[in-house]
Scaffold this motif. Structure first.
Motif, PDB file in Angstrom:
ATOM      1  N   LEU A  26       0.852  -1.184   0.000  1.00  0.00           N
ATOM      2  CA  LEU A  26       0.000   0.000   0.000  1.00  0.00           C
ATOM      3  C   LEU A  26       0.890   1.238   0.000  1.00  0.00           C
ATOM      4  CD1 LEU A  26      -2.864   1.249   0.298  1.00  0.00           C
ATOM      5  CD2 LEU A  26      -2.484   1.214   2.780  1.00  0.00           C
ATOM      6  N   PHE A  27       0.678   2.144  -0.973  1.00  0.00           N
ATOM      7  CA  PHE A  27       1.482   3.364  -1.077  1.00  0.00           C
ATOM      8  C   PHE A  27       1.254   4.248   0.152  1.00  0.00           C
ATOM      9  CE2 PHE A  27       1.715   7.877  -2.184  1.00  0.00           C
ATOM     10  CZ  PHE A  27       3.037   7.969  -2.619  1.00  0.00           C
ATOM     11  N   VAL A  28       2.338   4.765   0.716  1.00  0.00           N
ATOM     12  CA  VAL A  28       2.252   5.633   1.887  1.00  0.00           C
ATOM     13  C   VAL A  28       2.762   7.041   1.561  1.00  0.00           C
ATOM     14  CG1 VAL A  28       3.057   6.022   4.250  1.00  0.00           C
ATOM     15  CG2 VAL A  28       2.526   3.704   3.473  1.00  0.00           C
ATOM     16  N   ASN A  29       3.951   7.161   1.008  1.00  0.00           N
ATOM     17  CA  ASN A  29       4.528   8.489   0.809  1.00  0.00           C
ATOM     18  C   ASN A  29       5.711   8.378  -0.154  1.00  0.00           C
ATOM     19  OD1 ASN A  29       4.927  11.198   1.053  1.00  0.00           O
ATOM     20  ND2 ASN A  29       5.768  11.144   3.130  1.00  0.00           N
ATOM     21  N   TRP A  30       6.084   9.520  -0.730  1.00  0.00           N
ATOM     22  CA  TRP A  30       7.272   9.580  -1.577  1.00  0.00           C
ATOM     23  C   TRP A  30       8.500   9.909  -0.728  1.00  0.00           C
ATOM     24  CZ3 TRP A  30       6.938   7.671  -6.222  1.00  0.00           C
ATOM     25  CH2 TRP A  30       5.733   7.746  -6.938  1.00  0.00           C
ATOM     26  N   GLU A  31       9.617   9.381  -1.135  1.00  0.00           N
ATOM     27  CA  GLU A  31      10.868   9.659  -0.458  1.00  0.00           C
ATOM     28  C   GLU A  31      11.934  10.038  -1.502  1.00  0.00           C
ATOM     29  OE1 GLU A  31      13.081   6.331   1.084  1.00  0.00           O
ATOM     30  OE2 GLU A  31      13.685   7.492   2.844  1.00  0.00           O
ATOM     31  N   VAL A  32      12.613  11.179  -1.279  1.00  0.00           N
ATOM     32  CA  VAL A  32      13.670  11.606  -2.187  1.00  0.00           C
ATOM     33  C   VAL A  32      14.963  10.900  -1.785  1.00  0.00           C
ATOM     34  CG1 VAL A  32      15.008  13.541  -3.063  1.00  0.00           C
ATOM     35  CG2 VAL A  32      12.574  13.838  -2.534  1.00  0.00           C
ATOM     36  N   VAL A  33      15.486  10.089  -2.673  1.00  0.00           N
ATOM     37  CA  VAL A  33      16.710   9.348  -2.414  1.00  0.00           C
ATOM     38  C   VAL A  33      17.931  10.233  -2.666  1.00  0.00           C
ATOM     39  CG1 VAL A  33      18.059   7.306  -3.019  1.00  0.00           C
ATOM     40  CG2 VAL A  33      15.540   7.203  -2.996  1.00  0.00           C
ATOM     41  N   SER A  34      17.900  11.034  -3.733  1.00  0.00           N
ATOM     42  CA  SER A  34      18.988  11.964  -4.021  1.00  0.00           C
ATOM     43  C   SER A  34      18.454  13.105  -4.882  1.00  0.00           C
ATOM     44  CB  SER A  34      20.141  11.260  -4.756  1.00  0.00           C
ATOM     45  OG  SER A  34      19.729  10.840  -6.041  1.00  0.00           O
ATOM     46  N   GLY A  35      19.124  14.238  -4.786  1.00  0.00           N
ATOM     47  CA  GLY A  35      18.722  15.392  -5.572  1.00  0.00           C
ATOM     48  C   GLY A  35      17.746  16.277  -4.819  1.00  0.00           C
ATOM     49  N   ASN A  36      17.404  17.418  -5.399  1.00  0.00           N
ATOM     50  CA  ASN A  36      16.486  18.373  -4.783  1.00  0.00           C
ATOM     51  C   ASN A  36      15.214  18.498  -5.608  1.00  0.00           C
ATOM     52  OD1 ASN A  36      17.459  19.395  -2.352  1.00  0.00           O
ATOM     53  ND2 ASN A  36      18.924  20.737  -3.397  1.00  0.00           N
ATOM     54  N   VAL A  37      14.118  18.221  -4.997  1.00  0.00           N
ATOM     55  CA  VAL A  37      12.812  18.412  -5.641  1.00  0.00           C
ATOM     56  C   VAL A  37      11.860  18.992  -4.604  1.00  0.00           C
ATOM     57  CG1 VAL A  37      13.106  16.497  -7.255  1.00  0.00           C
ATOM     58  CG2 VAL A  37      12.001  16.087  -5.047  1.00  0.00           C
ATOM     59  N   THR A  38      10.818  19.624  -5.074  1.00  0.00           N
ATOM     60  CA  THR A  38       9.716  20.030  -4.193  1.00  0.00           C
ATOM     61  C   THR A  38       8.460  19.349  -4.703  1.00  0.00           C
ATOM     62  OG1 THR A  38       9.300  22.003  -5.549  1.00  0.00           O
ATOM     63  CG2 THR A  38      10.742  22.264  -3.658  1.00  0.00           C
ATOM     64  N   PHE A  39       7.628  18.904  -3.777  1.00  0.00           N
ATOM     65  CA  PHE A  39       6.406  18.209  -4.157  1.00  0.00           C
ATOM     66  C   PHE A  39       5.260  19.196  -4.279  1.00  0.00           C
ATOM     67  CE2 PHE A  39       8.965  14.792  -2.480  1.00  0.00           C
ATOM     68  CZ  PHE A  39       8.692  13.763  -3.358  1.00  0.00           C
ATOM     69  N   ASP A  40       4.495  19.007  -5.332  1.00  0.00           N
ATOM     70  CA  ASP A  40       3.322  19.838  -5.590  1.00  0.00           C
ATOM     71  C   ASP A  40       2.090  19.098  -5.073  1.00  0.00           C
ATOM     72  OD1 ASP A  40       1.153  21.185  -6.694  1.00  0.00           O
ATOM     73  OD2 ASP A  40       2.283  21.772  -8.477  1.00  0.00           O
ATOM     74  N   PRO A  41       1.310  19.728  -4.214  1.00  0.00           N
ATOM     75  CA  PRO A  41       0.129  19.044  -3.663  1.00  0.00           C
ATOM     76  C   PRO A  41      -0.830  18.545  -4.732  1.00  0.00           C
ATOM     77  CG  PRO A  41       0.580  21.060  -2.458  1.00  0.00           C
ATOM     78  CD  PRO A  41       1.472  21.068  -3.646  1.00  0.00           C
ATOM     79  N   SER A  42      -0.821  19.188  -5.881  1.00  0.00           N
ATOM     80  CA  SER A  42      -1.743  18.768  -6.941  1.00  0.00           C
ATOM     81  C   SER A  42      -1.233  17.543  -7.687  1.00  0.00           C
ATOM     82  CB  SER A  42      -1.962  19.905  -7.934  1.00  0.00           C
ATOM     83  OG  SER A  42      -0.759  20.238  -8.580  1.00  0.00           O
ATOM     84  N   GLY A  43      -0.026  17.089  -7.327  1.00  0.00           N
ATOM     85  CA  GLY A  43       0.522  15.900  -7.967  1.00  0.00           C
ATOM     86  C   GLY A  43       1.770  16.233  -8.758  1.00  0.00           C
TER      87      GLY A  43
END
Length: 259
Positions: free
Chosen positions: A222-239
């Motif tokens: 069951l999907f719970v959350n995204w995890e950034v392994v490397s690099g810089n990103v920002t998550f957009d609430p809209s997907g």
């Protein structure tokens, strides 16, 4: 008889006196050095200068620049040469020169190819110090590879004006017989988003672009959350995520085992 003898004796004495006072004048030979244009000089230059001397090893004074100067496209007249092409300088303007032979001969302008400056500059947006190199008339040089950096961009070539179109590729040949200032040409840096346990809708992305990512959990997960392994990103609430500018992004997700 006595009278004739005396007369003969007088003639003999006069002749001896004449021979005793005859002097032989020896005139020294005179040689000429002629200074004239080489065949590769600019056309129409017929002016000359001369110097005279009487023996090998005698010192003469070479013409000054004010007395005689020749021109040639792409070259400077830097002195005097004994060679007809002027490739080697044997004396400076106005300098002493020791003659090398007892004969008439010619001397020619000595030439040196002009040197131009090629300056690489970062321009308004790049980061890095200017670099200046020499380019010689009628000789190509290799244009530098990328020298400067800019956040979110990659240098892909060189322009002759700030922000101009690309004129030279990185590592190309520069053959212009003139100085130049070269500016970096920029292209957006491209990033690849790698999703572990899912997929991204685009793999060629520029800084600031939005990438939609989709999780693909396995059976009983069951999907719970995204995890950034490397690099810089920002998550957009809209997907999706918004890329920053520091390299390849690797994203995975956390999951729970579904019992």
């Amino acid at each position: 008889m006595k009278k004739n003898f005396k007369k003969s004796l007088a003639v003999l004495l006069v002749a001896m006196m004449l021979f005793s006072v005859i002097s032989v004048s020896v005139f020294a030979a005179t040689y000429t050095v002629t200074f004239q244009a080489t065949s590769n000089a600019d056309k129409g230059q017929t002016q000359t200068a001369t110097r005279t001397f009487s023996k090998k090893g005698e010192v003469i004074i070479l013409p000054t620049k004010e007395e005689l100067t020749f021109t040639r496209e792409g070259y400077d007249h830097i002195g005097w040469s004994t060679g007809s092409t002027g490739s080697t300088k044997h004396g400076d303007f106005g300098a002493e020169y020791t003659t090398t032979k007892a004969a008439n001969y010619k001397m020619y302008p000595a030439w040196k190819a002009k040197v131009f400056k090629v300056t690489y500059t970062a321009g308004a947006f790049g980061v890095g110090e200017d670099v200046v190199v020499d380019a010689t008339y009628n000789k190509s040089i290799k244009i530098s590879d990328a020298l400067f950096t800019r956040e979110g961009y990659t240098q892909v070539g060189w322009a002759t004006t700030e922000g101009g179109a690309k004129v030279y590729d990185l590592g190309a040949k520069y053959t212009a017989n003139e100085g130049a200032t070269l500016y970096p040409v920029w292209a957006d840096k491209v990033y690849t988003v790698t999703v572990v346990g899912g997929a991204a809708n685009s793999n060629n992305n520029t800084a600031g672009s939005k990438v939609t990512i989709t999780a693909s959990p396995a059976v009983n997960q069951l999907f719970v959350n995204w995890e950034v392994v490397s690099g810089n990103v920002t998550f957009d609430p809209s997907g999706g995520i918004n890329l920053r500018v520091d390299g390849v992004k690797h994203i995975g997700f956390l999951y729970l085992i579904v019992c």
